[in-house]
Structure formats: structure tokens, C-alpha cells
Motif scaffolding. Structure first.
Motif, mmCIF file in Angstrom:
data_model
loop_
_atom_site.group_PDB
_atom_site.id
_atom_site.type_symbol
_atom_site.label_atom_id
_atom_site.label_comp_id
_atom_site.label_asym_id
_atom_site.label_seq_id
_atom_site.Cartn_x
_atom_site.Cartn_y
_atom_site.Cartn_z
ATOM 1 N N ALA A 104 -11.986 -4.162 -33.916
ATOM 2 C CA ALA A 104 -12.175 -3.744 -35.313
ATOM 3 C C ALA A 104 -13.077 -2.510 -35.391
ATOM 4 O O ALA A 104 -12.774 -1.549 -36.102
ATOM 5 N N LEU A 153 -14.099 -15.419 -39.454
ATOM 6 C CA LEU A 153 -14.698 -16.729 -39.764
ATOM 7 C C LEU A 153 -13.621 -17.796 -39.918
ATOM 8 O O LEU A 153 -13.783 -18.929 -39.459
ATOM 9 N N GLU A 154 -12.506 -17.417 -40.548
ATOM 10 C CA GLU A 154 -11.389 -18.374 -40.662
ATOM 11 C C GLU A 154 -10.827 -18.728 -39.290
ATOM 12 O O GLU A 154 -10.467 -19.873 -39.028
ATOM 13 N N ASP A 155 -10.750 -17.703 -38.420
ATOM 14 C CA ASP A 155 -10.289 -17.940 -37.042
ATOM 15 C C ASP A 155 -11.208 -18.932 -36.339
ATOM 16 O O ASP A 155 -10.744 -19.835 -35.644
ATOM 17 N N VAL A 189 -14.574 -9.727 -41.316
ATOM 18 C CA VAL A 189 -15.509 -10.828 -41.024
ATOM 19 C C VAL A 189 -14.965 -12.139 -41.598
ATOM 20 O O VAL A 189 -14.995 -13.174 -40.930
ATOM 21 N N GLY A 190 -14.424 -12.086 -42.798
ATOM 22 C CA GLY A 190 -13.840 -13.287 -43.418
ATOM 23 C C GLY A 190 -12.710 -13.847 -42.567
ATOM 24 O O GLY A 190 -12.632 -15.059 -42.319
ATOM 25 N N ASP A 191 -11.841 -12.959 -42.086
ATOM 26 C CA ASP A 191 -10.720 -13.398 -41.238
ATOM 27 C C ASP A 191 -11.221 -13.989 -39.924
ATOM 28 O O ASP A 191 -10.699 -14.999 -39.449
ATOM 29 N N GLN A 213 -12.290 -9.581 -31.249
ATOM 30 C CA GLN A 213 -11.810 -9.093 -32.549
ATOM 31 C C GLN A 213 -12.774 -8.042 -33.122
ATOM 32 O O GLN A 213 -12.355 -7.042 -33.704
ATOM 33 N N LEU A 247 -11.557 0.871 -36.720
ATOM 34 C CA LEU A 247 -11.913 1.177 -38.106
ATOM 35 C C LEU A 247 -13.030 2.205 -38.258
ATOM 36 O O LEU A 247 -13.050 2.959 -39.228
ATOM 37 N N GLY A 289 -15.804 -7.110 -45.274
ATOM 38 C CA GLY A 289 -15.555 -8.431 -45.848
ATOM 39 C C GLY A 289 -14.248 -9.028 -45.349
ATOM 40 O O GLY A 289 -14.186 -10.213 -45.004
ATOM 41 N N LEU A 290 -13.217 -8.195 -45.289
ATOM 42 C CA LEU A 290 -11.898 -8.677 -44.871
ATOM 43 C C LEU A 290 -11.923 -9.139 -43.416
ATOM 44 O O LEU A 290 -11.468 -10.239 -43.093
ATOM 45 N N LYS A 293 -15.962 -0.820 -46.146
ATOM 46 C CA LYS A 293 -14.669 -1.002 -46.818
ATOM 47 C C LYS A 293 -13.873 -2.189 -46.241
ATOM 48 O O LYS A 293 -13.158 -2.873 -46.951
ATOM 49 N N TYR A 294 -13.997 -2.396 -44.930
ATOM 50 C CA TYR A 294 -13.209 -3.439 -44.263
ATOM 51 C C TYR A 294 -14.042 -4.657 -43.875
ATOM 52 O O TYR A 294 -13.493 -5.655 -43.417
ATOM 53 N N VAL A 312 -21.145 -12.687 -38.404
ATOM 54 C CA VAL A 312 -21.766 -12.102 -39.592
ATOM 55 C C VAL A 312 -22.738 -10.987 -39.191
ATOM 56 O O VAL A 312 -22.762 -9.912 -39.788
#
Lengths: 104, 154
Positions: free
Chosen positions: B133, B106-108, B102-104, B129, B137, B99-100, B96-97, B87
């Protein structure tokens, strides 16, 4: 599909994943790894998906979140008609290019 | 200024900045947000300026090594700290990216932990990662912003 819109290998694999229905970015990454035995980092994946969306191959929509994501949203991607045609052209290209070759 | 004198000053500067950095880290264990990185960036700029001298280069290498050691030493091995790190690092990913990605990540983290991976293994995954990123990006976002202001080339 014009020459400019010819898919590269990574884009073709992503579209072939999306043919089976819409997927979130991380699901695409996981299925890509299963199919190709190659890793695609998240940063590279989202760069590719953004480019594909700009080219009209895919569309995206925001989805919900899960407790594991701590409020961070998901984004779901799905293939468009342009994407399906591009994938078909890519398959035809491969068939024409390698179809007549004896196995090596 | 002699090399020895120069080295002494480099030592005090990077040691001071490292202490400030580590002190900042203590707040949330691992804090790599832009504010915390200011001393590090200042220190790197300082070393780039003096990089033409050999002593500056040695200073840079030693400094980076010690800073890395300091970071590792501050990493809290408690469960869930890799997520905090993800985070905090998210600040460096374009909005733009963010949330996507960081969310991914966190799921990992959750999946890796379920699979029995240790905190250090999860940290490595997060940092790997995150680095890719940012590398992939950030240029896209910067170029996109430039095109928005000056108009995209035909």
C-alpha cells in the motif's frame, strides 16, 4: 471508446465484477482472487480504482463502517455507462483477436 | 579515523538509536508511527552518508538485522496486537486512502483470526499489505500533490 481508454486486463476484471452491482474495495479484491486465482494487494487495487474513477469508468460513494473496521469507513464502487461501453469494447476486441483461432 | 575506530563509533550510534527505538516501541508494544521512526531514519541517513566505506555497509547490514530482531522481540503475541500494528503503520499511508486500506486490513485480521490463523501469520499479512500500500499509494499521492502545485502536464 478511444484507444487511450482501452482497458487493461485488471481493469476489465474489476469492471466485470462491478457489472453485478456495487462493491466495496475489499469485496472486489476477494472476488478478483476467486475469479482469476491471482492476488491483487489493496494498495494496487485502490491505485487502479482511483485511475478508473478519473477515467470515468467507475464512481464511488462512502459507506458505513463495521465493528471489525473500528470506525474506518468503506467505499463502494459502481460501474458507469462509460465503463460498460469500455467493457463491451474490450470483449469485442478479445472476440475479434482470438475468435478465429483454433484451440491450442 | 581508522576503520576500527570508525566501527566503534558506528556501533555506539546504531546501538543507541536501536535502544531508543525499542524503548519507544514499549509504549504501545509496536509503534512504527513517524515519531518513533525518527531515530531509525536518522540512523539510516547516517549510514547512507558513510556507505561509501566497506565498514559502513557492514554496519548497515548488521544494524538492520539487529533492528529487525529487536522489533520481532518486541512484538506482543497477544491477540489484537496485529490490529494495533496496522493502525500505527497507517500513518505511512496517504490520508486519502488511509481509512480504506487500514479498515480493509483490520477486516482481514478479523477474518484470518476467525479462520484460526496465529498472531504471527496475521502480522505477516498486515506488513505485506501495508508495504505494498505504501509502495503503490505514496508515489501517487506525492505526484498528485506536485501536479496540484505546478499544474498537470497537458
Amino acid at each position: 471508446v478511444s484507444k487511450k481508454k482501452m482497458l487493461n486486463n485488471r481493469e476489465a476484471v474489476i469492471l466485470s465484477i462491478l457489472v453485478n452491482g456495487e462493491r466495496a474495495g475489499r469485496d472486489i479484491r476477494n472476488e478478483y482472487r476467486t475469479r482469476t486465482e491471482h492476488q491483487i494487494p489493496l494498495g494496487s487495487l485502490y491505485t487502479t480504482l482511483t485511475r478508473m474513477e478519473a477515467s470515468g469508468f467507475v464512481t464511488s460513494k462512502n459507506g458505513g463502517t463495521t465493528p471489525e473496521r473500528r470506525g474506518y469507513p468503506r467505499k463502494f464502487f459502481s460501474i458507469t455507462g462509460v465503463g460498460e461501453r469500455a467493457l463491451k469494447t474490450y470483449q469485442e476486441f478479445l472476440a475479434n483477436a482470438f475468435g478465429g483461432i483454433k484451440s491450442v | 579515523v581508522s576503520d576500527r575506530g570508525s566501527f566503534k563509533w558506528h556501533f555506539f550510534i546504531w546501538a543507541g538509536l536501536t535502544i531508543i527505538f525499542v524503548w519507544r516501541c514499549d509504549g504501545i508494544r509496536v509503534d512504527l508511527s513517524p515519531l518513533s521512526m525518527i531515530p531509525v531514519i536518522a540512523w539510516i541517513i547516517k549510514d547512507i552518508i558513510i556507505a561509501f566505506s566497506v565498514i559502513g555497509l557492514i554496519d548497515l547490514i548488521i544494524g538492520l538485522f539487529i533492528l529487525t530482531c529487536a522489533m520481532i522481540a518486541r512484538i506482543d503475541q497477544a491477540e489484537g496486537s496485529a490490529e494495533k500494528c496496522a493502525v500505527a503503520l497507517g500513518w505511512w499511508i496517504p490520508r486519502k486512502y488511509r481509512g480504506l486500506v487500514v479498515g480493509d486490513i483490520l477486516e482481514d485480521c478479523h477474518e484470518l483470526r476467525q479462520g484460526g490463523s496465529g498472531e504471527l501469520r496475521i502480522y505477516v499479512h498486515v506488513l505485506w499489505q501495508w508495504a505494498i500500500a505504501v509502495g503503490a499509494l505514496l508515489p501517487v499521492a506525492i505526484i498528485g500533490t506536485i501536479w496540484r502545485f505546478v499544474g498537470e502536464p497537458k
